[in-house]
Design a protein around this motif. Structure first.
Motif, short mmCIF file in Angstrom:
data_model
loop_
_atom_site.label_atom_id
_atom_site.label_comp_id
_atom_site.label_asym_id
_atom_site.label_seq_id
_atom_site.Cartn_x
_atom_site.Cartn_y
_atom_site.Cartn_z
N GLY A 1 0.82 -1.20 0.00
CA GLY A 1 0.00 0.00 0.00
C GLY A 1 0.86 1.26 0.00
N LEU A 2 1.92 1.27 0.80
CA LEU A 2 2.83 2.42 0.83
C LEU A 2 3.58 2.56 -0.49
CD1 LEU A 2 4.27 2.10 4.45
CD2 LEU A 2 2.71 3.85 3.60
N LEU A 3 3.93 1.42 -1.13
CA LEU A 3 4.57 1.49 -2.44
C LEU A 3 3.64 2.12 -3.47
CD1 LEU A 3 6.39 -1.96 -2.70
CD2 LEU A 3 7.38 0.27 -2.21
N THR A 4 2.35 1.80 -3.38
CA THR A 4 1.38 2.40 -4.29
C THR A 4 1.33 3.91 -4.10
OG1 THR A 4 0.05 0.38 -4.19
CG2 THR A 4 -1.02 2.36 -5.04
N LEU A 5 1.33 4.35 -2.86
CA LEU A 5 1.29 5.79 -2.58
C LEU A 5 2.55 6.49 -3.08
CD1 LEU A 5 -0.30 5.92 0.99
CD2 LEU A 5 -1.35 6.53 -1.20
N ARG A 6 3.68 5.81 -3.00
CA ARG A 6 4.92 6.43 -3.49
C ARG A 6 4.87 6.66 -4.99
NH1 ARG A 6 10.08 3.68 -0.32
NH2 ARG A 6 9.49 4.36 1.78
N VAL A 7 4.13 5.81 -5.70
CA VAL A 7 3.99 5.99 -7.14
C VAL A 7 2.93 7.05 -7.45
CG1 VAL A 7 3.31 4.85 -9.28
CG2 VAL A 7 4.76 3.66 -7.63
N LEU A 8 1.82 7.05 -6.69
CA LEU A 8 0.74 7.98 -6.96
C LEU A 8 1.06 9.39 -6.48
CD1 LEU A 8 -2.33 5.78 -5.96
CD2 LEU A 8 -1.45 6.23 -8.25
N ARG A 9 1.46 9.50 -5.22
CA ARG A 9 1.75 10.82 -4.64
C ARG A 9 2.68 10.61 -3.43
NH1 ARG A 9 -3.31 14.57 -3.71
NH2 ARG A 9 -3.39 14.23 -5.97
N PRO A 10 3.99 10.72 -3.64
CA PRO A 10 4.96 10.35 -2.59
C PRO A 10 4.80 11.10 -1.28
CG PRO A 10 6.05 10.60 -4.72
CD PRO A 10 4.64 11.10 -4.90
N ARG A 11 4.34 12.34 -1.32
CA ARG A 11 4.27 13.13 -0.09
C ARG A 11 3.24 12.62 0.90
NH1 ARG A 11 4.79 19.48 -2.07
NH2 ARG A 11 6.87 19.28 -2.99
N THR A 12 2.36 11.73 0.47
CA THR A 12 1.30 11.25 1.36
C THR A 12 1.78 10.17 2.32
OG1 THR A 12 0.61 9.64 -0.29
CG2 THR A 12 -0.50 11.77 -0.32
N THR A 13 2.99 9.63 2.10
CA THR A 13 3.43 8.52 2.95
C THR A 13 3.89 8.98 4.32
OG1 THR A 13 5.67 8.63 2.03
CG2 THR A 13 4.11 7.15 0.94
#
Length: 433
Positions: free
Chosen positions: A340-352
């Protein structure tokens, strides 16, 4: 063709090096458990967890910043200079921290203090050898890192195995740390060959604009919180709890190798997929596979006969075996959360970062609350609950981002956006097709 084969060889060496490094950590804990009684292993586990936190901070502050270095135009030795600076800074900083800490802890007295003093003495060896791995990575010489780590594994196992039965934690830690000398010597010799004449500037790591400061903060809020809570649990409550938790997680070493590989190679692979929804589906499928592997591995461990379990962990097996269902559930939740965190890094890194901050604190609270309610078993289920909460939050955030139909600037890597604009003649003010 030759370049493609070189890239493939470098990738294989990098993966193999990651496996050897993780395997060394697993083997160290298993051999230490077999050479010591349950109380000595509890102290060893507590201090080894301290080292894990210090290692993570070093990797974040020095290693992650180092691998982002690149040669400036007209200056072909920038990377080599950065590698030398990183190794020298790590050695000096570890010595500056370890030497006075060892004196104070040794004067304090007590088994735990003596074990921490032993760690402080060997800290420069262990941390510097780790930094050379990142230096070889940026120098595109992963085979050198692999050679040093294989030598490290070949040296540490005999060093621990020859210790007498019932050896104390300080003695085991000294043997573990000093066994890094051959690997460190070889790594420094190889590094000198590839960076000769480049110079060094270790003071660069103390400047305000050093990127490692941000990476260290992310590590502190994302990974170190639960480790520090376990350390506090051992210092304040019961050191045996740390031994039991550490013994159980040691058995999941193969899963840690898979998680590290996913974290290291996942973002580039997902970026190649291109379309955000396809990348999210690929990450979700990978998370499901990793979770299934965690469940299968837990089943194998639960069905393992006690004789084999004691052969692995010695006296610690009795306390670790009861935690396997909780620890296995935690690793299944971690598998989904990691992807899930890898997905966020691709979509919008600042959200992690916000998710890491909030739910790391939640994990610490679950750990301590679980221990208060149910002892060591409660602490293990608390860690599971915290991991499940972080994974759920990661995927909820990812689904929301996907529903918002992100534009090119948000859903596609920036270099791809720039190439598309150059080819199609787009501008920021132009209507999107």
């Amino acid at each position: 063709m030759a370049r493609r084969q070189g890239t493939r060889s470098a990738l294989i060496c990098s993966i193999a090096d990651q496996g050897v490094s993780a395997g060394t950590n697993i083997a160290v804990l298993i051999v230490a458990a077999r050479r010591s009684d349950v109380h000595a292993f509890a102290t060893f586990s507590l201090v080894y967890t301290v080292f894990t936190v210090l290692l993570g901070l070093t990797v974040a502050y020095v290693g992650q910043a180092l691998v982002l270095e690149k040669d400036e135009p007209g200056e072909g030795r920038t990377v080599a200079r950065a590698c030398r600076s990183a190794v020298v800074f790590t050695a000096l900083a570890a010595a500056a921290l370890g030497a006075p800490a060892a004196l104070v802890l040794w004067a304090t007295g007590g088994t735990t203090a003596a074990a921490l003093a032993a760690l402080a003495l060997v800290l420069p060896l262990a941390l510097t050898q780790e930094t050379t791995r990142y230096a070889f990575s940026i120098l595109q010489r992963p085979q050198h890192a692999l050679a040093a780590d294989v030598l490290r594994l070949a040296a540490v196992l005999p060093a621990l195995a020859v210790q007498p039965p019932g050896a104390g934690a300080p003695r085991l830690l000294l043997a573990w740390g000093l066994s890094a000398l051959p690997a460190l010597a070889v790594a420094l010799w190889l590094l000198r060959r590839h960076t000769r004449g480049a110079g060094q500037d270790p003071g660069r790591y103390l400047r305000r604009d050093h990127l490692g400061r941000r990476f260290a903060v992310e590590f502190g809020v994302g990974n170190a919180g639960s480790q520090l809570a376990i350390i506090g649990l051992g210092l304040i409550a019961n050191p045996l709890a740390v031994g039991a938790l550490r013994g159980a997680t040691t058995l999941y070493g193969p899963m840690n190798v898979l998680f590290n590989a996913a974290t290291g190679f996942g973002p580039p692979l997902l970026n190649r997929v291109g379309e955000p929804r396809r990348a999210a589906r690929a990450a979700g499928a990978a998370g499901g596979v990793l979770a299934a592997v965690a469940v299968a591995w837990t089943t194998v461990l639960v069905l393992l006969p006690d004789g084999y379990g004691r052969a692995l962990l010695g006296d610690t097996w009795a306390s670790a075996a009861g935690l396997l269902p909780a620890t296995g559930s935690q690793y299944a939740a971690m598998a989904l959360g990691t992807c899930g965190l890898l997905t966020l890094r691709v979509l919008r890194p600042r959200t992690t970062l916000p998710i890491q901050l909030v739910f790391s604190l939640v994990s610490v609270g679950c750990l301590l609350g679980g221990y208060a309610l149910g002892g060591v078993l409660g602490a293990a289920w608390g860690l599971c609950l915290g991991s499940a909460a972080k994974g759920t939050a990661s995927w909820v955030r990812a689904v929301r981002l996907l529903r918002s139909h992100p534009g090119p600037d948000e859903g596609v890597p920036l270099p791809v956006v720039r190439r598309l604009r150059a080819r199609c003649g787009w501008s920021r003010s132009s209507p999107r097709p």
